[in-house]
Design a protein around this motif. Structure first.
Motif, mmCIF file in Angstrom:
data_model
loop_
_atom_site.group_PDB
_atom_site.id
_atom_site.type_symbol
_atom_site.label_atom_id
_atom_site.label_comp_id
_atom_site.label_asym_id
_atom_site.label_seq_id
_atom_site.Cartn_x
_atom_site.Cartn_y
_atom_site.Cartn_z
ATOM 1 N N ARG A 120 19.109 -19.995 -21.801
ATOM 2 C CA ARG A 120 20.012 -20.606 -21.304
ATOM 3 C C ARG A 120 19.070 -22.160 -20.776
ATOM 4 O O ARG A 120 19.660 -23.062 -20.448
ATOM 5 N N THR A 121 18.065 -22.017 -20.443
ATOM 6 C CA THR A 121 17.469 -23.154 -19.832
ATOM 7 C C THR A 121 17.228 -24.457 -20.971
ATOM 8 O O THR A 121 18.019 -25.683 -20.489
ATOM 9 N N GLY A 122 16.997 -24.363 -22.389
ATOM 10 C CA GLY A 122 16.839 -24.813 -23.229
ATOM 11 C C GLY A 122 16.559 -24.564 -24.485
ATOM 12 O O GLY A 122 16.396 -23.332 -24.759
ATOM 13 N N ARG A 123 16.164 -25.310 -25.857
ATOM 14 C CA ARG A 123 16.320 -25.458 -26.810
ATOM 15 C C ARG A 123 14.813 -26.538 -27.184
ATOM 16 O O ARG A 123 14.835 -26.782 -28.209
ATOM 17 N N HIS A 124 13.481 -27.061 -26.213
ATOM 18 C CA HIS A 124 12.656 -27.478 -26.283
ATOM 19 C C HIS A 124 11.562 -27.282 -26.323
ATOM 20 O O HIS A 124 11.151 -26.337 -25.106
ATOM 21 N N LEU A 125 10.239 -27.214 -27.746
ATOM 22 C CA LEU A 125 9.335 -26.900 -26.958
ATOM 23 C C LEU A 125 7.773 -27.605 -26.981
ATOM 24 O O LEU A 125 8.630 -28.411 -27.730
ATOM 25 N N VAL A 126 7.155 -27.963 -26.648
ATOM 26 C CA VAL A 126 6.320 -28.859 -26.726
ATOM 27 C C VAL A 126 4.953 -28.230 -26.580
ATOM 28 O O VAL A 126 4.479 -26.958 -25.773
ATOM 29 N N HIS A 127 3.927 -28.217 -27.937
ATOM 30 C CA HIS A 127 2.902 -28.018 -27.698
ATOM 31 C C HIS A 127 2.229 -29.518 -28.168
ATOM 32 O O HIS A 127 2.292 -30.745 -28.376
ATOM 33 N N VAL A 153 -2.597 -28.954 -16.594
ATOM 34 C CA VAL A 153 -1.433 -28.941 -17.785
ATOM 35 C C VAL A 153 -0.215 -27.999 -17.048
ATOM 36 O O VAL A 153 0.612 -28.277 -17.048
ATOM 37 N N ALA A 154 -1.248 -26.333 -16.735
ATOM 38 C CA ALA A 154 -0.374 -25.263 -16.052
ATOM 39 C C ALA A 154 0.482 -26.040 -14.486
ATOM 40 O O ALA A 154 1.883 -26.331 -14.554
ATOM 41 N N ALA A 155 -0.425 -26.691 -13.967
ATOM 42 C CA ALA A 155 -0.693 -27.405 -12.442
ATOM 43 C C ALA A 155 0.532 -28.442 -13.180
ATOM 44 O O ALA A 155 2.521 -28.478 -12.176
ATOM 45 N N ALA A 156 0.405 -29.196 -13.904
ATOM 46 C CA ALA A 156 1.315 -30.769 -14.037
ATOM 47 C C ALA A 156 2.704 -30.234 -14.360
ATOM 48 O O ALA A 156 3.757 -31.376 -14.297
ATOM 49 N N ILE A 157 2.877 -29.201 -15.185
ATOM 50 C CA ILE A 157 4.116 -28.806 -16.177
ATOM 51 C C ILE A 157 5.627 -27.903 -14.476
ATOM 52 O O ILE A 157 6.204 -27.520 -15.801
ATOM 53 N N GLY A 158 4.705 -28.109 -14.185
ATOM 54 C CA GLY A 158 5.943 -27.050 -13.099
ATOM 55 C C GLY A 158 6.103 -25.728 -13.654
ATOM 56 O O GLY A 158 5.068 -25.041 -13.381
ATOM 57 N N GLY A 159 7.241 -25.408 -13.344
ATOM 58 C CA GLY A 159 7.824 -23.680 -13.179
ATOM 59 C C GLY A 159 8.222 -23.504 -15.478
ATOM 60 O O GLY A 159 8.312 -22.924 -15.709
ATOM 61 N N VAL A 160 7.468 -24.201 -16.088
ATOM 62 C CA VAL A 160 7.799 -24.036 -17.261
ATOM 63 C C VAL A 160 6.571 -23.218 -17.887
ATOM 64 O O VAL A 160 6.071 -23.517 -17.871
ATOM 65 N N ARG A 168 10.775 -31.818 -20.648
ATOM 66 C CA ARG A 168 11.742 -32.154 -19.940
ATOM 67 C C ARG A 168 12.508 -31.095 -19.317
ATOM 68 O O ARG A 168 12.349 -29.752 -20.007
ATOM 69 N N PRO A 169 13.735 -30.992 -18.637
ATOM 70 C CA PRO A 169 14.255 -29.998 -18.053
ATOM 71 C C PRO A 169 15.019 -29.030 -18.924
ATOM 72 O O PRO A 169 15.437 -27.879 -18.702
ATOM 73 N N ASP A 170 15.007 -29.430 -20.488
ATOM 74 C CA ASP A 170 15.609 -28.559 -21.001
ATOM 75 C C ASP A 170 14.215 -27.957 -21.997
ATOM 76 O O ASP A 170 14.225 -26.717 -22.668
#
Lengths: 461, 461
Positions: A86-93, A160-167, A136-138
């Motif tokens: 529901r948040t979105g369909r974007h993945l970062v690696h 990185v964990a701190a920088a990306i906040g709640g993701v 991103r928000p999604d």
């Protein structure tokens, strides 16, 4: 045979062997059963889960055992993105993740997900701010390895964990669990027992309480519904026992292996012409080093090293049977040909490492011989004598410099490593007095040290 | 402790233990690596694959090793329906499949597939024509077990395969591989090593050449791209070694176990009131029998049998921790309460089975005691004395009948089992001469025999 490929699989730890055979006697029954032998298997499984949880800094009910590290990555990634649909369909690696991450991302993209790969620097290192900029928000999930499996670079997971906040951040810790403390900040964490001296067939998927997770597989009641199939209690018991054992040995072995790898990092460029040692010299795994040899076919080089008694790996650890260029080295922008990864097992003999260094130059020269190239002397021999004066107070650094500058030819360079502030003034002053050329100051990190500076001097006469 | 739950997991075969430890020494390295120890692991893996292929009647390149039987079923089903997507999205399976099949079918249905479950008879047996009637032009896959995991009924796999024509048939052979020959007709076949005495952590997925298969998982180059993750060579070697060993023992052990199960099938109804032995009496696994006791809580009964030294199972083998009514027994339309599954390991002592039969009546009576029921004598005691005269030539069957009819009370029944054609005339003739009542002829199969007839006589005086 000297086995220098522990990053592919570690030899079974003696404690694991012992625990495996004990658990085959005591924990062979189905832990889902209610009779005595079933309850006994369940108790052994629970104890193993507690051990692993403790080492990972997790709660036992956050730990599921999978069949492999690859399965843990696949399930962790697909379950996490499904849970955040529901948040979105974007993945970062990062661009230098293990192939299991890249392949799962490809599958996700094929099914409509969007994927961003974050670039790395020449050492294979991710920058936290660059990683955060890709979120991103999604964004449903971010994935970052604890340390790179090919070049040993340790990633800034906590930053990185701190920088990306709640993701949610999935940390693929396959190369570091058992060796290094688990970095904080993960939402999901994956590991593989055979990398730390446990048996094959055991992966770990840890999912923090509160992280949304929807199994991508058909329902199955085992392992909190996260990993399907009959639970392999004896192997899990062996995995946990060896994890505890290697953690206990880690501090002593890590500093020993760190020094041996430092020796390889320093010596290989001195001994072999046209070679590049890659990976971060400071933020690195203690036991792993990778270098690439120009004009050399990696498969041929590995074959010759095998004949000489050394088992080493090359290129991307999971595509070596095809020997395509490593995506890790390509992302770093470094040489990919003639690549050799050395990863030292716990307990490796120092003499084996020295024998490797003794044999390597002629093996590489032998592989290059048919090419008829006229190669320059090793770059390092032309370049820099490193004087390690770390921990020594002035005037000792300058005395060392004066005593040893004669070891390089005129035109050659000396790097004085020192953490005494006085050296910053004394070395240039000495140069002026003695007519040598002061070249300036660099971080000692460039020479693989974790503190101090390097003061560079060119011998003029 | 007598372990009678081999259908959940078999104790590790001594050959498997030996092979496992040998392969931990010789085959621990990554079989994808090119150095000596890697090549050695690859050779052991190849040899294991050949052994398993030979036993299954497959080509080595049709065999992939998975992490479990459940994973083999999941991958086999999802890969096969994906490969046949253009044909349609319809799946057929029997109503008594293992939960891994049902759960995978549920997942398929949730994602838009259509699923038909084929009913079974009171013995849990599928009828080939009924199965074929459920197949449609858009059927992507049919799934049928080789033998039922709860009641032991052996399914008509080859007949079903012939009846459904070109539709691929996945055969879940987990309960029969190693014990019985593999039935012909499968397109995909799944099995699980720990059911045959191999170690946990090894499943088998066989896919016939020419069967379309699209992996439902992210790409991975291992095991022909069908099973992801590091290949567990030592466990696979142990699995193959034990498969070969149990196949060699099967013929001798099967007839011994068949007789012991027959004893349980015959004796339990004679010893315990209000009990129903379920599953096909003839088309059955040699080592497995299930019965249900009226007015009994299965979990309590298992606990009491555990205290008495017997490890047995109850209900659906994969939902026993919840003890919901078995979907298998429900589909058969038989009693589901107070269910006990006995599955005998290779080498079980005859005396252990006799001790079980000695203990069972009082254990069941103890569980029932608080209910204050006034139960009739065991049904069998009121009913039938079986005289096994198979293999005996006339007049021996009639002599046996004359000698033993006095063992039943007036009104009781005697069944004379005979494969001598003369008995068909002699038994009715004897009845007329002696004033007893001839009740007619039945198949000896109803009494668990594979040949001959049963001639029923009621004692009049």
């Amino acid at each position: 045979m000297s086995y220098f490929d522990v990053a592919s699989t570690a030899p079974l730890h003696p404690v694991a062997r012992q625990a495996l055979n004990a658990a085959l006697d005591e924990g062979w029954a189905d832990p889902a059963r209610l009779y005595r032998s079933g309850r006994q298997a369940r108790m052994l499984l629970d104890a193993a889960r507690e051990t692993v949880a403790e080492v990972l800094g997790a709660r036992p009910d956050e730990i599921s055992f999978t069949a492999s590290g690859t399965q843990a990555v696949q399930l962790g990634m697909l379950g996490a993105v499904a849970g955040r649909r529901r948040t979105g369909r974007h993945l970062v690696h990062s661009a230098v993740e293990h192939s299991s991450v890249l392949h799962t991302a490809e599958r996700y993209a094929a099914e409509g997900g969007e994927v961003s790969a974050v670039a790395v620097d020449r050492h294979g290192l991710v920058a936290a701010e660059e990683f955060a900029a890709a979120v991103r928000p999604d964004t449903a999930l971010a994935v970052l390895q604890s340390a790179n499996h090919e070049v040993g670079t340790v990633q800034p997971v906590t930053e990185v964990a701190a920088a990306i906040g709640g993701v949610p951040l999935l940390v693929d810790a396959a190369q570091s669990v058992g060796r290094l403390p688990v970095p904080s900040g993960w939402s999901l964490l994956t590991a593989s027992a055979h990398k730390w001296g446990g048996p094959a067939g055991v992966g770990v998927l840890a999912v923090r309480k509160g992280v949304r997770y929807v199994s991508p597989l058909p329902a199955d009641e085992r392992e909190s519904g996260r990993a399907p199939g009959y639970v392999n209690v004896p192997a899990i018991v062996a995995a946990a026992a060896s994890l505890r054992a290697v953690r206990a040995e880690a501090e002593r072995e890590n500093s020993r292996l760190h020094a041996l790898v430092e020796r390889i990092r320093t010596q290989v460029p001195r001994l072999v012409p046209e070679v590049e040692v890659v990976g971060d010299p400071v933020r690195r795994l203690p036991h792993l080093v990778t270098f690439s040899c120009l004009y050399v076919d990696g498969e041929v080089l590995l074959g010759e090293l095998d004949k000489a008694g050394f088992a080493v790996s090359s290129g991307s650890s999971c595509t070596s049977s095809t020997l395509t260029p490593s995506h890790v080295l390509a992302a770093m922008g470094v040489l990919t040909e003639g690549n050799v990864r050395v990863s030292l097992p716990y307990g490796v003999a120092e003499s084996d490492v020295d024998r490797f260094l003794a044999v390597l130059p002629e093996v590489v020269a032998g592989v290059r011989a048919p090419l008829g190239l006229d190669l320059a002397a090793p770059a390092a021999a032309r370049e820099t004598l490193v004087i390690d004066a770390l921990g020594k107070r002035c005037p000792l650094p300058v005395i060392e410099l004066a005593k040893r500058i004669g070891e390089v030819e005129p035109g050659g360079t000396v790097a004085v490593l020192s953490d005494d502030e006085a050296a910053r003034l004394d070395v240039p002053a000495w140069c002026e007095m003695r007519g040598q050329e002061y070249l300036g100051e660099r971080a000692a990190a460039e020479y693989g040290r974790d503190r101090g500076s390097a003061y560079l001097v060119r011998r003029v006469g």
